[in-house]
Design a protein around this motif. Structure first.
Motif, mmCIF file in Angstrom:
data_model
loop_
_atom_site.group_PDB
_atom_site.id
_atom_site.type_symbol
_atom_site.label_atom_id
_atom_site.label_comp_id
_atom_site.label_asym_id
_atom_site.label_seq_id
_atom_site.Cartn_x
_atom_site.Cartn_y
_atom_site.Cartn_z
ATOM 1 N N ALA A 86 0.805 -1.217 0.000
ATOM 2 C CA ALA A 86 0.000 0.000 0.000
ATOM 3 C C ALA A 86 0.845 1.279 0.000
ATOM 4 O O ALA A 86 0.484 2.260 -0.641
ATOM 5 C CB ALA A 86 -0.924 0.005 1.215
ATOM 6 N N LEU A 121 -8.246 -3.232 -1.732
ATOM 7 C CA LEU A 121 -8.215 -1.773 -1.576
ATOM 8 C C LEU A 121 -6.869 -1.201 -2.012
ATOM 9 O O LEU A 121 -6.801 -0.150 -2.647
ATOM 10 C CB LEU A 121 -8.507 -1.406 -0.121
ATOM 11 N N ALA A 125 -6.071 1.538 -4.959
ATOM 12 C CA ALA A 125 -5.364 2.779 -4.649
ATOM 13 C C ALA A 125 -4.088 2.937 -5.467
ATOM 14 O O ALA A 125 -3.697 4.061 -5.824
ATOM 15 C CB ALA A 125 -5.035 2.823 -3.154
ATOM 16 N N GLY A 230 -11.304 1.303 -3.313
ATOM 17 C CA GLY A 230 -9.940 1.762 -3.058
ATOM 18 C C GLY A 230 -9.504 2.845 -4.020
ATOM 19 O O GLY A 230 -8.802 3.792 -3.640
ATOM 20 N N ALA A 231 -9.935 2.718 -5.287
ATOM 21 C CA ALA A 231 -9.565 3.736 -6.272
ATOM 22 C C ALA A 231 -10.267 5.065 -6.013
ATOM 23 O O ALA A 231 -9.734 6.131 -6.332
ATOM 24 C CB ALA A 231 -9.887 3.235 -7.679
ATOM 25 N N ALA A 233 -11.322 6.104 -2.939
ATOM 26 C CA ALA A 233 -11.317 6.389 -1.504
ATOM 27 C C ALA A 233 -11.072 7.853 -1.209
ATOM 28 O O ALA A 233 -11.460 8.358 -0.143
ATOM 29 C CB ALA A 233 -10.254 5.533 -0.812
ATOM 30 N N ALA A 234 -10.432 8.571 -2.128
ATOM 31 C CA ALA A 234 -10.177 9.997 -1.898
ATOM 32 C C ALA A 234 -11.446 10.826 -1.931
ATOM 33 O O ALA A 234 -11.465 11.944 -1.395
ATOM 34 C CB ALA A 234 -9.183 10.518 -2.948
#
Length: 269
Positions: A86, A121, A125, A230-231, A233-234
Motif C-alpha cells: 500500500a 483496496l 489505490a 480503493g480507487a 477512496a479519496a
C-alpha cells in the motif's frame, strides 16, 4: 630321447599344476563378497527406505504444511507486507511489470493469510479501477491455486480419514460432487474466509479446473467492489464510491440470509 621328453613333460606338468591351482583359488576368493560386507549395506538400504517412508507419510507431509503456514503467518506479522503493497511500492516498477509483480505478491500474501479486502483496496489505490482489478483478480486465482496445491499435496491424505462427522461428510460430499457450483457459492458469499475455502476444497475430491474457474468468476464481483472503493477512496461521497460500498454490503447480507435458510437442508444430509 624318451627319457628327456618324459622328463621335460613332467617338468611342464609339474609347473602348470600349481599355476592352475593358484588361479582356481584366486578367482572365487575375489568374486565372493564376505557376508560382513553385505549385511551393513543391506542395513543401510533398509534404514534409508524406512526414513523415506516416514518422511513421505501423510502425517509428516501434513506437519510440513502446518510448519509452512505457521512460518508464512509469522512472516506476515513480523514484516507486514501489506504495508509494502500500500505505501512502499517500488517507484521504478510501472505498467504491465508493476501489475504482474503486484499479482504475484498478492497471491503470496493470500497464502500467508493476509485479508483479501485489504489487498483489493491497495490494488485500487495503486493502479486504479481497471489495472487494479486485473492485478487483484490474477493474484486471487494465483493465491487460491497455490493454497489448493499445497493442501492437496501435503494435507489431503492425512485429513480425509478424519471426515467422519455429519457436517464434515455433508460438506465434503457437496464439494466433491458439485465442485464448481459449491465453490462459486463460497466465493460469492463474503462470510467464507478465502483460505478456509481453499483448504477445504483441497481436502475434497474437487477438480482443478472447476476450482480455478469458480474462484475467478465468484471472486469477480466482490473484488471489483473493493478495488473501485480503493480507487475512489479519496472522494468517499462520490456516487461511484457509494455504489461500490453497497456492492460490498448487499452480497454479504444476501449470503447471510441464504445460509440461514439452507441450514436445515445441510443438517438433513
Amino acid at each position: 630321447m624318451l627319457d628327456a621328453t618324459t622328463r621335460s613333460g613332467g617338468t611342464m606338468t609339474a609347473t602348470a599344476l600349481p599355476q592352475a591351482l593358484a588361479t582356481e583359488l584366486t578367482v572365487p576368493s575375489a568374486a565372493v563378497v564376505p557376508p560382513a560386507t553385505v549385511r551393513p549395506a543391506r542395513a543401510r538400504r533398509g534404514l534409508a527406505a524406512r526414513c523415506t517412508r516416514v518422511l513421505l507419510s501423510p502425517w509428516s507431509r501434513f506437519a510440513l504444511l502446518v510448519a509452512l503456514l505457521a512460518g508464512a503467518a509469522s512472516c506476515v506479522l513480523l514484516f507486514q507486507p501489506q504495508r509494502l503493497l500500500a505505501d512502499g511500492w517500488p517507484p521504478q516498477l510501472g505498467g504491465a511489470a508493476a501489475t504482474l509483480a503486484f499479482a504475484v505478491a498478492y497471491g503470496l500474501c493470500t497464502v500467508a493469510f493476509v485479508p483479501r479486502p485489504l489487498l483489493n483496496l491497495a490494488a485500487g489505490a495503486l493502479f486504479g479501477s481497471q489495472f487494479g482489478l486485473a492485478a487483484a483478480l490474477a493474484g486471487t486465482v494465483l493465491g487460491a491455486g497455490a493454497a489448493f496445491g499445497l493442501g492437496r499435496l501435503l494435507g489431503q491424505d492425512a485429513l480425509r480419514p478424519l471426515l467422519r462427522g455429519r457436517w464434515l461428510k455433508a460438506a465434503d460430499g457437496q464439494l466433491s460432487r458439485h465442485g464448481f457450483r459449491s465453490m462459486l457459492a463460497a466465493r460469492l458469499f463474503p462470510g467464507v474466509p478465502f483460505w478456509a475455502a481453499n483448504y477445504c476444497a483441497a481436502v475434497s475430491r474437487m477438480r482443478w479446473p472447476a476450482f480455478l474457474l469458480a474462484t475467478a468468476l465468484g471472486s469477480l464481483p466482490n473484488t471489483a467492489a473493493y478495488v473501485v472503493a480503493g480507487a475512489r477512496a479519496a472522494s468517499p461521497t462520490s456516487p461511484v464510491f457509494l455504489i461500490a460500498v453497497a456492492a460490498i454490503a448487499l452480497p454479504a447480507l444476501a449470503g447471510t440470509v441464504l445460509a440461514w435458510r439452507k441450514r436445515h437442508h445441510l443438517r438433513a444430509r
